[in-house]
Motif scaffolding. Structure first.
Motif, short mmCIF file in Angstrom:
data_model
loop_
_atom_site.label_atom_id
_atom_site.label_comp_id
_atom_site.label_asym_id
_atom_site.label_seq_id
_atom_site.Cartn_x
_atom_site.Cartn_y
_atom_site.Cartn_z
N ALA A 1 5.49 2.83 -4.66
CA ALA A 1 6.18 4.07 -4.29
C ALA A 1 7.57 4.04 -4.90
O ALA A 1 8.31 3.07 -4.76
CB ALA A 1 6.28 4.20 -2.77
N THR A 2 7.91 5.09 -5.62
CA THR A 2 9.24 5.22 -6.20
C THR A 2 9.84 6.50 -5.61
O THR A 2 9.11 7.29 -5.00
CB THR A 2 9.16 5.37 -7.73
OG1 THR A 2 8.72 6.71 -8.03
CG2 THR A 2 8.18 4.39 -8.34
N PRO A 3 11.11 6.73 -5.79
CA PRO A 3 11.66 7.99 -5.25
C PRO A 3 11.01 9.22 -5.90
O PRO A 3 11.16 10.33 -5.39
CB PRO A 3 13.15 7.89 -5.60
CG PRO A 3 13.42 6.43 -5.67
CD PRO A 3 12.17 5.82 -6.25
N ALA A 4 10.28 9.05 -7.00
CA ALA A 4 9.71 10.21 -7.69
C ALA A 4 8.21 10.35 -7.54
O ALA A 4 7.66 11.42 -7.74
CB ALA A 4 10.05 10.13 -9.18
N ALA A 5 7.51 9.27 -7.19
CA ALA A 5 6.04 9.32 -7.16
C ALA A 5 5.48 8.21 -6.30
O ALA A 5 6.22 7.28 -5.91
CB ALA A 5 5.49 9.21 -8.58
N CYS A 6 4.19 8.31 -6.03
CA CYS A 6 3.53 7.28 -5.25
C CYS A 6 2.11 7.15 -5.76
O CYS A 6 1.44 8.16 -6.01
CB CYS A 6 3.55 7.67 -3.78
SG CYS A 6 2.76 6.47 -2.69
N ALA A 7 1.64 5.92 -5.97
CA ALA A 7 0.28 5.73 -6.47
C ALA A 7 -0.40 4.64 -5.66
O ALA A 7 0.23 3.65 -5.26
CB ALA A 7 0.31 5.34 -7.94
N VAL A 8 -1.68 4.84 -5.39
CA VAL A 8 -2.44 3.91 -4.56
C VAL A 8 -3.75 3.56 -5.25
O VAL A 8 -4.42 4.44 -5.80
CB VAL A 8 -2.78 4.55 -3.19
CG1 VAL A 8 -3.63 3.61 -2.34
CG2 VAL A 8 -1.52 4.94 -2.44
N LEU A 9 -4.13 2.30 -5.19
CA LEU A 9 -5.47 1.89 -5.59
C LEU A 9 -6.09 1.20 -4.38
O LEU A 9 -5.49 0.29 -3.80
CB LEU A 9 -5.42 0.94 -6.79
CG LEU A 9 -6.76 0.66 -7.48
CD1 LEU A 9 -7.26 1.93 -8.20
CD2 LEU A 9 -6.63 -0.47 -8.50
N GLN A 10 -7.26 1.63 -4.01
CA GLN A 10 -7.84 1.17 -2.74
C GLN A 10 -9.28 0.69 -2.91
O GLN A 10 -10.12 1.41 -3.45
CB GLN A 10 -7.79 2.33 -1.73
CG GLN A 10 -8.51 2.03 -0.43
CD GLN A 10 -8.18 3.02 0.67
OE1 GLN A 10 -7.23 3.79 0.57
NE2 GLN A 10 -8.96 3.00 1.73
N VAL A 11 -9.54 -0.51 -2.43
CA VAL A 11 -10.91 -1.03 -2.40
C VAL A 11 -11.28 -1.29 -0.94
O VAL A 11 -10.65 -2.11 -0.27
CB VAL A 11 -11.04 -2.36 -3.18
CG1 VAL A 11 -12.46 -2.89 -3.10
CG2 VAL A 11 -10.63 -2.16 -4.63
N GLY A 12 -12.25 -0.55 -0.43
CA GLY A 12 -12.71 -0.76 0.94
C GLY A 12 -12.05 0.18 1.92
O GLY A 12 -11.47 1.20 1.54
N ASP A 13 -12.13 -0.18 3.21
CA ASP A 13 -11.61 0.74 4.21
C ASP A 13 -10.13 0.51 4.49
O ASP A 13 -9.47 -0.26 3.81
CB ASP A 13 -12.46 0.76 5.47
CG ASP A 13 -12.78 -0.64 5.95
OD1 ASP A 13 -12.05 -1.56 5.56
OD2 ASP A 13 -13.73 -0.80 6.72
N GLY A 14 -9.59 1.22 5.47
CA GLY A 14 -8.16 1.29 5.66
C GLY A 14 -7.67 2.59 5.04
O GLY A 14 -8.46 3.35 4.49
N CYS A 15 -6.37 2.85 5.14
CA CYS A 15 -5.85 4.06 4.51
C CYS A 15 -4.36 3.97 4.24
O CYS A 15 -3.67 3.10 4.78
CB CYS A 15 -6.17 5.31 5.32
SG CYS A 15 -5.24 5.44 6.85
N VAL A 16 -3.91 4.84 3.36
CA VAL A 16 -2.49 4.96 3.04
C VAL A 16 -2.10 6.40 3.30
O VAL A 16 -2.82 7.32 2.90
CB VAL A 16 -2.22 4.61 1.56
CG1 VAL A 16 -0.74 4.80 1.24
CG2 VAL A 16 -2.68 3.19 1.24
N VAL A 17 -0.99 6.58 4.01
CA VAL A 17 -0.51 7.93 4.27
C VAL A 17 0.94 8.00 3.80
O VAL A 17 1.75 7.13 4.12
CB VAL A 17 -0.60 8.27 5.78
CG1 VAL A 17 0.01 9.63 6.07
CG2 VAL A 17 -2.06 8.24 6.23
N ALA A 18 1.23 9.00 3.01
CA ALA A 18 2.58 9.17 2.49
C ALA A 18 3.12 10.51 2.95
O ALA A 18 2.41 11.52 2.92
CB ALA A 18 2.58 9.09 0.96
N ALA A 19 4.39 10.51 3.38
CA ALA A 19 5.00 11.75 3.86
C ALA A 19 5.91 12.33 2.79
O ALA A 19 6.77 11.63 2.25
CB ALA A 19 5.81 11.47 5.13
#
Lengths: 278, 226
Positions: A138-156
């Motif tokens: 996460a940078t002040p300009a963008a956010c990127a996620v790579l995900q394998v399996g369950d769980g989650c990422v939430v960005a506001a």
């Protein structure tokens, strides 16, 4: 069996002269089911801030069916963050989705290799260290996620009025998921790139999923996340936010709703989250 | 100990419990008459007692009962285990096992569609077939297609199909019908069998996500290990 390496809570040296804008609070806590069976926590997390701007973070949930799932989770999270540190300190941040994919893909590859090496040291197979892995930059300009399996990422974004999110990847049944040690993990990983400023970030493993997501609607439950982002944003005014978070994760309110290990990594960009009316 | 105010404000999503569906597919043909069917009925009652005594399993496990003789009947459609009312079965007629298998698989497909419509998570469904015979009195292609469906469902991980052979069952034929080796019931240990089934379902329903369950040993009721 040696202990998994210590992970988390590192700010890069550059962060000292110019304070890093990210406030980060993270904890992994053993669930009641694991406690009951004398199993250690098999969740792990790692994070780092580089260049005072970029938050690199990973959370992982070691498979209960794997002999050393907890070690796998710790190795995967730490390897991924180390790889991101090396990649980002030596270069510029990605500008498009393809470059984000390369960057995060290499971090996942580092996690897979880290697991393979550790498995060999222990005289086992990589699948003995099976784990999920969620990697985020996460940078002040963008956010990127790579995900394998369950769980989650939430960005506001936009003061918390706009939630970006990933959803758990499932094998179809509630007790099945994919792991970094599964065949084709890299190819089947979900990639999400949000090219706009985000102010708050939450990463969690599956133990909290049913508390944090509206499963039928397939989206984050806002009442769960808004107070957590506020907590992270105000964390520097708190005496021991890590202890607060741990107490929350071990509270009766949480334990009565999940018996699994839980990990929550929270981050807020200083001076951003909560500055806009919610 | 004081709690952080922000954290105190955290609310939780209320999601329905994940469901753990199981169809009991029971042979009620004439050869089961007498002691076997009485023991089976006893087993069903004990199953209800065991499983409804476990709060989590009572909420998460769902049980349906399908019987096959010269007819196939859904004696109990899916209910959560806590509301399961064990039927009192009687035995008569032939053994339409193939048609029974089709009905059980149909029931599961319909249930899964319902789960999906309502955003309910679920575990891999189980079919638990108990018989003392072999398919009889129905067209061979019905049986053949049932075997193919079981094998495809197992391969696609859509269903786990267990066959329990009561004394007198044609184990070789059951082997061809079920992808897993049939389990042989010692004598009439139906009560032990259903206590085991309840513990297995309880263990599965406790595992929240991501974890595999090791089933309890079957040696209390079976001469053949699972």
């Amino acid at each position: 069996m040696t202990e998994p390496m210590e992970v988390g809570s590192r700010q890069s040296p550059g962060g000292r002269s110019a304070p890093a804008p990210w406030r980060v609070v993270a904890r992994s806590v053993a669930g009641s089911a694991h406690k009951k069976h004398g199993k250690p926590c098999q969740d792990a997390h790692a994070w780092s801030v580089v260049g005072g701007q970029s938050l690199l973070a990973a959370v992982a949930d070691g498979a209960g069916s794997a002999a050393w799932g907890g070690i796998g989770a710790a190795v995967a999270a730490a390897s991924a963050v180390r790889s991101l540190e090396a990649q980002i300190q030596n270069g510029t941040l990605p500008a498009d989705e393809a470059t984000w994919k390369d960057l995060l893909g290499e971090a996942l590859q580092a996690a897979i290799e880290g697991i393979a090496e550790r498995a060999e040291e222990e005289g086992g197979e990589p699948r003995d260290l099976a784990t999920t892995l969620l990697i985020c930059v996460a940078t002040p300009a963008a956010c990127a996620v790579l995900q394998v399996g369950d769980g989650c990422v939430v960005a506001a974004a936009r003061g918390g009025n706009d939630l970006k999110f990933t959803l758990p990847a499932r094998g179809g049944y509630v007790n099945e998921t994919t792991f970094v040690t599964s065949e084709g993990a890299l190819e089947s990983a979900q990639l999400h790139v949000w090219s706009e400023p985000i102010e708050g970030l939450a990463m969690l493993t599956d133990g909290l999923q049913r508390l944090a997501l509206d499963m039928a609607a397939g989206r984050p439950f806002a009442g769960f996340f808004a107070p957590l982002f506020a907590f992270a944003a105000r964390s520097e005014d708190k005496a021991d936010p890590g202890e607060d978070l741990e107490r929350f994760l071990r509270s009766e309110r949480v334990w009565s709703r999940t018996d699994d290990d839980v990990t929550l990594l929270l981050a807020a960009l200083k001076g951003r989250y909560g500055m806009l009316p919610r | 100990m004081s709690t952080d105010l922000d954290l105190e404000n955290v609310e939780f999503a209320s999601n329905p419990d994940p469901r753990c569906p199981c169809v009991l597919l029971l042979d009620t043909s004439g050869s089961m008459a007498g002691e076997p069917i009485a023991a089976l009925n006893e087993g069903l009652k004990r199953f209800r007692d065991e499983i409804s005594g476990d709060e989590l399993a009572a909420r998460r496990a769902e049980v349906a009962v399908v019987t096959f003789d010269s007819d196939v009947k859904v004696v109990r459609d899916f209910v959560t285990a806590g509301s399961f009312d064990p039927p009192s079965l009687s035995a008569t007629g032939q053994t339409h096992m193939g048609a029974g298998i089709h009905k059980a698989l149909d029931l599961i497909e319909a249930r899964k569609a319902e789960y999906k419509r309502n955003g309910v998570d679920y575990y891999r469904p189980w079919v638990f077939m108990i018989t003392d015979g072999a398919p009889q009195g129905e067209p061979a292609d019905v049986v053949e297609r049932a075997a193919q469906r079981v094998s495809a469902s197992e391969a696609g991980k859509h269903v786990a199909f267990f066959a329990v052979a009561v004394q007198g069952a044609d184990v070789e034929k059951l082997r061809r019908l079920s992808a897993r080796p049939p389990l042989e019931l010692s004598g009439l240990k139906f009560v032990e069998l259903f206590v085991w089934l309840s513990s297995s379902i309880q263990a599965r329903a406790k595992v929240d996500v991501g974890d595999q369950v090791t089933l309890p040993p079957t040696d209390g009721w079976s001469s053949v290990q699972a």
